[in-house]
Design a protein around this motif. Structure first.
Motif, PDB file in Angstrom:
ATOM      1  N   UNK A  45      -3.754  -5.023  -7.105  1.00 36.35           N
ATOM      2  CA  UNK A  45      -4.413  -3.795  -6.623  1.00 36.35           C
ATOM      3  C   UNK A  45      -5.203  -5.158  -5.456  1.00 36.35           C
ATOM      4  N   UNK A  46      -5.291  -3.917  -4.166  1.00 37.52           N
ATOM      5  CA  UNK A  46      -5.738  -5.127  -2.765  1.00 37.52           C
ATOM      6  C   UNK A  46      -6.593  -6.466  -3.274  1.00 37.52           C
ATOM      7  N   UNK A  47      -6.504  -7.182  -2.836  1.00 43.92           N
ATOM      8  CA  UNK A  47      -7.515  -7.760  -3.228  1.00 43.92           C
ATOM      9  C   UNK A  47      -9.068  -8.101  -1.925  1.00 43.92           C
ATOM     10  N   UNK A  48      -9.707  -8.688  -2.203  1.00 49.07           N
ATOM     11  CA  UNK A  48     -11.000  -9.140  -0.629  1.00 49.07           C
ATOM     12  C   UNK A  48     -10.017  -9.939   0.874  1.00 49.07           C
ATOM     13  N   UNK A  49      -8.882 -10.301   0.737  1.00 48.56           N
ATOM     14  CA  UNK A  49      -8.425 -11.028   1.344  1.00 48.56           C
ATOM     15  C   UNK A  49      -7.335  -9.834   2.271  1.00 48.56           C
ATOM     16  N   UNK A  79      -2.538   3.124  -9.676  1.00 50.33           N
ATOM     17  CA  UNK A  79      -2.063   1.977  -8.683  1.00 50.33           C
ATOM     18  C   UNK A  79      -1.968   3.574  -7.331  1.00 50.33           C
ATOM     19  N   UNK A  80      -1.602   4.940  -7.812  1.00 45.14           N
ATOM     20  CA  UNK A  80      -1.731   5.641  -6.264  1.00 45.14           C
ATOM     21  C   UNK A  80      -2.968   6.112  -6.326  1.00 45.14           C
ATOM     22  N   UNK A  81      -4.286   5.496  -7.834  1.00 47.35           N
ATOM     23  CA  UNK A  81      -5.868   5.176  -7.370  1.00 47.35           C
ATOM     24  C   UNK A  81      -5.992   4.012  -6.121  1.00 47.35           C
ATOM     25  N   UNK A  82      -6.026   3.501  -6.226  1.00 51.02           N
ATOM     26  CA  UNK A  82      -6.236   2.459  -6.444  1.00 51.02           C
ATOM     27  C   UNK A  82      -5.995   2.210  -4.710  1.00 51.02           C
ATOM     28  N   UNK A 114       0.613  -0.719   0.196  1.00 45.30           N
ATOM     29  CA  UNK A 114       0.264   0.066   0.121  1.00 45.30           C
ATOM     30  C   UNK A 114       0.957   1.162  -0.013  1.00 45.30           C
ATOM     31  N   UNK A 115       2.036   1.127   0.795  1.00 40.31           N
ATOM     32  CA  UNK A 115       3.188   2.230   1.169  1.00 40.31           C
ATOM     33  C   UNK A 115       3.708   2.083  -0.390  1.00 40.31           C
ATOM     34  N   UNK A 116       3.825   1.355  -0.829  1.00 42.07           N
ATOM     35  CA  UNK A 116       4.713   1.825  -2.548  1.00 42.07           C
ATOM     36  C   UNK A 116       4.101   2.153  -3.519  1.00 42.07           C
ATOM     37  N   UNK A 117       2.187   2.212  -3.007  1.00 46.26           N
ATOM     38  CA  UNK A 117       1.205   1.957  -4.091  1.00 46.26           C
ATOM     39  C   UNK A 117       1.385   3.401  -4.282  1.00 46.26           C
ATOM     40  N   UNK A 118       0.950   4.490  -2.720  1.00 42.13           N
ATOM     41  CA  UNK A 118       1.048   6.070  -2.739  1.00 42.13           C
ATOM     42  C   UNK A 118       2.322   5.568  -2.961  1.00 42.13           C
ATOM     43  N   UNK A 119       2.873   5.133  -3.257  1.00 44.42           N
ATOM     44  CA  UNK A 119       4.357   6.248  -4.272  1.00 44.42           C
ATOM     45  C   UNK A 119       4.551   5.851  -5.836  1.00 44.42           C
ATOM     46  N   UNK A 148      -8.044   4.432  -3.029  1.00 48.68           N
ATOM     47  CA  UNK A 148      -9.581   3.638  -2.999  1.00 48.68           C
ATOM     48  C   UNK A 148      -9.192   2.839  -1.830  1.00 48.68           C
ATOM     49  N   UNK A 149      -8.488   2.643  -1.605  1.00 41.96           N
ATOM     50  CA  UNK A 149      -8.965   1.336  -0.193  1.00 41.96           C
ATOM     51  C   UNK A 149      -8.828   2.114   0.895  1.00 41.96           C
ATOM     52  N   UNK A 150      -7.723   3.348   1.482  1.00 42.23           N
ATOM     53  CA  UNK A 150      -7.573   4.166   2.518  1.00 42.23           C
ATOM     54  C   UNK A 150      -9.185   4.933   2.457  1.00 42.23           C
ATOM     55  N   UNK A 151      -9.613   5.653   1.755  1.00 40.61           N
ATOM     56  CA  UNK A 151     -10.781   5.942   2.226  1.00 40.61           C
ATOM     57  C   UNK A 151     -11.966   6.481   3.256  1.00 40.61           C
ATOM     58  N   UNK A 152     -12.559   4.422   3.091  1.00 42.03           N
ATOM     59  CA  UNK A 152     -13.548   4.724   4.020  1.00 42.03           C
ATOM     60  C   UNK A 152     -13.082   4.708   5.254  1.00 42.03           C
ATOM     61  N   UNK A 153     -11.978   4.202   5.543  1.00 41.46           N
ATOM     62  CA  UNK A 153     -11.526   4.545   7.414  1.00 41.46           C
ATOM     63  C   UNK A 153     -11.457   5.851   7.735  1.00 41.46           C
ATOM     64  N   UNK A 154     -10.550   6.464   6.020  1.00 38.22           N
ATOM     65  CA  UNK A 154     -10.769   8.433   6.852  1.00 38.22           C
ATOM     66  C   UNK A 154     -11.523   8.809   6.691  1.00 38.22           C
ATOM     67  N   UNK A 155     -12.520   7.712   6.719  1.00 36.48           N
ATOM     68  CA  UNK A 155     -13.855   9.359   6.664  1.00 36.48           C
ATOM     69  C   UNK A 155     -15.022   9.683   8.545  1.00 36.48           C
ATOM     70  N   UNK A 156     -13.998   8.793   9.402  1.00 31.95           N
ATOM     71  CA  UNK A 156     -14.209   8.689  10.731  1.00 31.95           C
ATOM     72  C   UNK A 156     -12.841   9.622  10.778  1.00 31.95           C
TER      73      UNK A 156
END
Ligand code: UDP
Length: 471
Positions: A102-106, A167-170, A91-96, A173-181
């Motif tokens: 892409x992140x999987x369901x697992x 990759x950055x967008x994906x 995830x760190x690398x993708x943000x770079x 997208x993974x991080x945005x739901x928890x960041x809503x809080x």
């Protein structure tokens, strides 16, 4: 499961040594407002490692002053399995901007379960109204559960990429739901904020250094040499009493452990110029590029050594790629011709004692003829600021936050294309052949850091943010 990292007490009054009376007044005012706002509530800092890397470095440097200002601050390190940290590293690398699957369901399940377990334990200690600052993607998943128990949650993102690739967008997208809080966000640069978060409460705080820590404190030239001789990085006679420094808690320290070095001959001679890159063993720091660029350089006609130094490869829990990357560097080094191999030292620094490690890095940076940070991506290069504060000429890539740190030709040299190894070699040669230029860049570098990247500025910004959080 959670680890609490001890925080020493430090008086922020000592900043007067490096700050104008106006800045000191601003700091005192901001801290008093933050203390009044917290009214005995706790300020929690949550990160994923206590050693290795910029976040740990920043927290070690800043939190003592927060405690010294009468604020009850605690530093908690989360727990996770190797699989969890392998995923968060992706995830760190993708943000770079690094390409990857892409992140999987697992992956999401693993991330949410680990975040939940950590949040549950932390929530048992948190009271409503406490402020929590979560650092980086590893901890972002704790935000919803901590907000639910009444914490005021801030997420501090230390990384980012100037362009929105797939990759950055994906990753976002993974991080945005928890960041809503979260109630507020801290970023290093405006360019790193994804459009979805642009309307939220965002504060910009560039990372800073503390001039009083073992990493950055002034040490005499003789002490620099003794530390490097003692650790096996410089040739000479080791004086038994010289490898001394002042620990983070103000007590005396001494460098006793040697570094683990892969090299062909002996240590570098004191008069041989040393080119140094200190970094975690991470592909984005491009140690292979530094090695290849250095040996391709005609600087080798004049004796000059390269030291690639990083933490002992097994020491950084949230960075599982370290050993793999180090092995790649060793393999590449082994394939070099003898005369090139002789000039390169691959160094694993002891990590058992964080202050001792910092004192060795300090000595290496101070001894370096040139400090290099040839990263392919960089949120912000703390090593760049550290070397600039020590008045070293720095050659670094014009990527990410480094572009805010160095003005090319004024307080360092920037590599427009970090993959251009010939340009890298030319920059090294330019500095080695022109000592007045190297000295000019070095002294301008120290002044740039004084005005913008000392910890006092971060303390003011953090204090101002705490006041703005909802009560
Ligand atoms: N560092 C260290 N020991 C090492 C390697 C790195 O103390 O063996 C420190 C380095 O001095 C700097 C931090 O780790 O303070 C790295 O921060 P930077 O922003 O350069 O990179 P990051 O690791 O956060 O990507």
């Amino acid at each position: 499961m959670l680890q609490e990292v001890p925080i020493p007490l430090r008086s922020f009054e000592r900043w007067a040594e490096h700050a104008t009376p106006e800045r000191m007044k601003a700091l005192q005012g901001a801290v008093a407002s933050a203390r009044a706002r917290l009214q005995g509530r706790v300020l929690w800092m949550v990160s994923s490692t206590r050693v290795g890397g910029g976040v740990a470095e920043l927290l070690h440097a800043l939190l003592g002053y927060v405690r010294g200002a009468g604020i009850d601050v605690r530093w908690i390190v989360i727990d996770g399995t190797p699989d969890f940290f392998r995923f968060t590293k992706r995830l760190h690398n993708a943000l770079h901007g690094v390409e990857g699957p892409p992140p999987s369901d697992a992956d999401r399940r693993l991330y949410e379960e680990t975040s939940f377990r950590n949040a549950l334990e932390l929530a048992s200690m948190i009271r409503p109204g406490d402020a929590v600052v979560l650092h980086d993607p590893q901890t972002a998943g704790l935000a919803p559960d901590l907000a639910r128990v009444g914490a005021r949650v801030v997420w501090r993102c230390h990384i980012g990429h100037d362009r929105m690739t797939d990759d950055v967008r994906r990753a976002w997208r993974f991080l945005l739901p928890p960041l809503e809080a979260v109630h507020a966000l801290i970023f290093t640069r405006r360019a790193y904020v994804p459009p979805e978060l642009a309307g939220r409460s965002v504060v910009f705080v560039p990372p800073s250094i503390d001039p009083f820590t073992p990493k950055n404190q002034e040490i005499a030239e003789s002490c620099v040499r003794t530390i490097l001789v003692h650790t096996g990085l410089l040739a000479g006679a080791a004086e038994p009493a010289g490898a001394c420094f002042v620990r983070g808690d103000g007590t005396p320290g001494r460098v006793d452990r040697a570094a683990d070095v892969i090299r062909l001959g002996g240590p570098t001679l004191p008069e041989t110029p040393m080119v140094v890159q200190v970094s975690r063993w991470d592909r984005l720091k491009d140690p292979l590029g530094v090695l290849r660029g250095f040996v391709s350089s005609p600087t080798l006609l004049a004796p000059c050594d390269l030291v690639l130094a990083g933490p002992t490869v097994h020491a950084v829990a949230d960075d599982p790629e370290g050993a793999e990357v180090f092995n790649e560097v060793v393999d590449t080094w082994r394939a070099l011709p003898h005369h090139q191999r002789r000039r390169v030292h691959l160094v694993n620094l002891p990590m058992a004692d964080a202050d001792e490690n910092a004192a060795i890095v300090n000595a290496l940076q101070r001894h370096a003829a040139i400090v290099v940070q040839k990263s392919l991506h960089e949120g912000f290069g703390l090593t760049v600021t550290e070397a600039m504060w020590k008045a070293r000429p720095v050659v670094a890539s014009a990527v990410g936050g480094i572009q805010d740190q160095i003005t090319d030709g004024v307080d360092g040299l920037l590599l427009a294309d970090p993959t251009d190894l010939a340009a890298f070699a030319v920059a090294l040669r330019r500095l080695l052949e022109d000592p007045p230029l190297a000295a000019r860049l070095g002294s301008a570098a120290r002044e740039s850091v004084r005005g913008r990247f000392l910890g006092l500025e971060s303390l003011v910004k953090y204090a101002e943010l705490l006041v703005l959080l909802p009560t």
